[in-house]
Scaffold this motif. Sequence first.
Motif, PDB file in Angstrom:
ATOM      1  N   LYS A  64       0.824  -1.103   0.286  1.00 10.24           N
ATOM      2  CA  LYS A  64      -0.214   0.005   0.016  1.00 10.24           C
ATOM      3  C   LYS A  64       0.823   1.238  -0.119  1.00 10.24           C
ATOM      4  N   LEU A  65       2.263   1.575   1.032  1.00 12.81           N
ATOM      5  CA  LEU A  65       2.899   3.019   0.251  1.00 12.81           C
ATOM      6  C   LEU A  65       3.583   2.855  -0.331  1.00 12.81           C
ATOM      7  N   PHE A  66       4.483   1.518  -1.309  1.00 14.84           N
ATOM      8  CA  PHE A  66       4.587   1.517  -2.944  1.00 14.84           C
ATOM      9  C   PHE A  66       3.648   2.259  -3.713  1.00 14.84           C
ATOM     10  N   LEU A  67       2.430   1.976  -3.619  1.00 12.25           N
ATOM     11  CA  LEU A  67       0.796   2.072  -4.144  1.00 12.25           C
ATOM     12  C   LEU A  67       0.772   4.172  -4.540  1.00 12.25           C
ATOM     13  N   ASP A  68       1.468   3.990  -3.052  1.00 13.79           N
ATOM     14  CA  ASP A  68       0.919   5.584  -2.501  1.00 13.79           C
ATOM     15  C   ASP A  68       1.579   6.206  -3.595  1.00 13.79           C
ATOM     16  N   ALA A  69       3.300   5.613  -3.319  1.00 12.79           N
ATOM     17  CA  ALA A  69       4.772   6.309  -3.886  1.00 12.79           C
ATOM     18  C   ALA A  69       4.764   6.397  -5.119  1.00 12.79           C
ATOM     19  N   GLY A  70       4.007   5.569  -6.158  1.00  9.62           N
ATOM     20  CA  GLY A  70       3.743   5.622  -7.849  1.00  9.62           C
ATOM     21  C   GLY A  70       4.391   4.905  -8.510  1.00  9.62           C
ATOM     22  N   VAL A  71       4.319   3.811  -7.714  1.00  5.22           N
ATOM     23  CA  VAL A  71       4.993   2.817  -7.700  1.00  5.22           C
ATOM     24  C   VAL A  71       4.311   1.650  -8.318  1.00  5.22           C
ATOM     25  N   VAL A  72       4.523   0.880  -9.621  1.00  6.32           N
ATOM     26  CA  VAL A  72       3.979  -0.490 -10.113  1.00  6.32           C
ATOM     27  C   VAL A  72       4.418  -1.673  -8.922  1.00  6.32           C
ATOM     28  N   VAL A  73       4.109  -2.060  -7.886  1.00  5.83           N
ATOM     29  CA  VAL A  73       4.405  -2.907  -6.634  1.00  5.83           C
ATOM     30  C   VAL A  73       4.054  -4.359  -7.500  1.00  5.83           C
ATOM     31  N   LEU A  74       5.307  -5.050  -7.492  1.00  6.00           N
ATOM     32  CA  LEU A  74       4.667  -6.683  -7.873  1.00  6.00           C
ATOM     33  C   LEU A  74       4.900  -7.228  -6.328  1.00  6.00           C
ATOM     34  N   THR A  75       4.192  -7.989  -6.017  1.00  2.39           N
ATOM     35  CA  THR A  75       4.453  -8.966  -5.493  1.00  2.39           C
ATOM     36  C   THR A  75       4.454 -10.389  -5.570  1.00  2.39           C
ATOM     37  N   ALA A  76       5.883 -11.518  -5.554  1.00  6.30           N
ATOM     38  CA  ALA A  76       5.558 -12.613  -5.494  1.00  6.30           C
ATOM     39  C   ALA A  76       5.647 -13.598  -4.483  1.00  6.30           C
ATOM     40  N   PHE A  77       4.144 -13.985  -3.719  1.00  8.30           N
ATOM     41  CA  PHE A  77       3.824 -15.478  -2.381  1.00  8.30           C
ATOM     42  C   PHE A  77       3.102 -15.723  -2.929  1.00  8.30           C
ATOM     43  N   VAL A  78       3.380 -16.650  -2.461  1.00  6.29           N
ATOM     44  CA  VAL A  78       2.217 -18.131  -1.959  1.00  6.29           C
ATOM     45  C   VAL A  78       0.356 -17.683  -1.821  1.00  6.29           C
TER      46      VAL A  78
END
Length: 219
Positions: free
Chosen positions: A109-123
Amino acid sequence: MAAAPAPNPAYGALTDQGKSTNIVWHHSTVTRESRAHQRGHRSAILWFTGLSGSGKSTLANAVNSALFEQGLACYVLDGDNIRHGLCTDLGFSDADRVENIRRIGEVAKLFLDAGVVVLTAFVSPFQADRERVRALVPAGDFIEIHCAADLSVCEERDTKGLYAKARAGVIKEFTGISSPYEAPESPELRVDTGHAELEGCVAQVLSFLDANGIIPAAS
């Protein structure tokens, strides 16, 4: 003194969170919208979920590279990397898995607010946990991408030797063997990482981002 800005309802209640009291959300003078305008693309959370060995990290990193080559602000949060630091205190019990995903959701959520496309790779095996992260952000900002690969395919790959150890009882509470995986029922995107070529999988994700106005069309 100027009055404090009103809380943004899209991000939930901003006071008395958990054990912390007498706190307020401080709004940045540089907004997410300002960053999007400057960079020429929206931010979003691309949540890659699937069994171990399904290709989550491989696909997330390939998409990240493609976005980077277009000059976009992007970053990968990888499951193993996060457990080396932020979540080093957590194991793999159901309770620890829930807490692991909760923390990742807040970071994303913080990355989202920072204007970044954040990709998470988790089971991220539990549907409720993924939906809890979705609820943290405005509608359309959480994009669930199911890396669909059958258990048999994942076991054949077994790049870390984890399935063999789980079958032998060396690893307890292993997703897909001794702990359940709840596949997404209605993800924004389902990618056949079990059989499709990586290049095609990347193109599928980029096409979705383009069609939904998150990134500009590639020149």
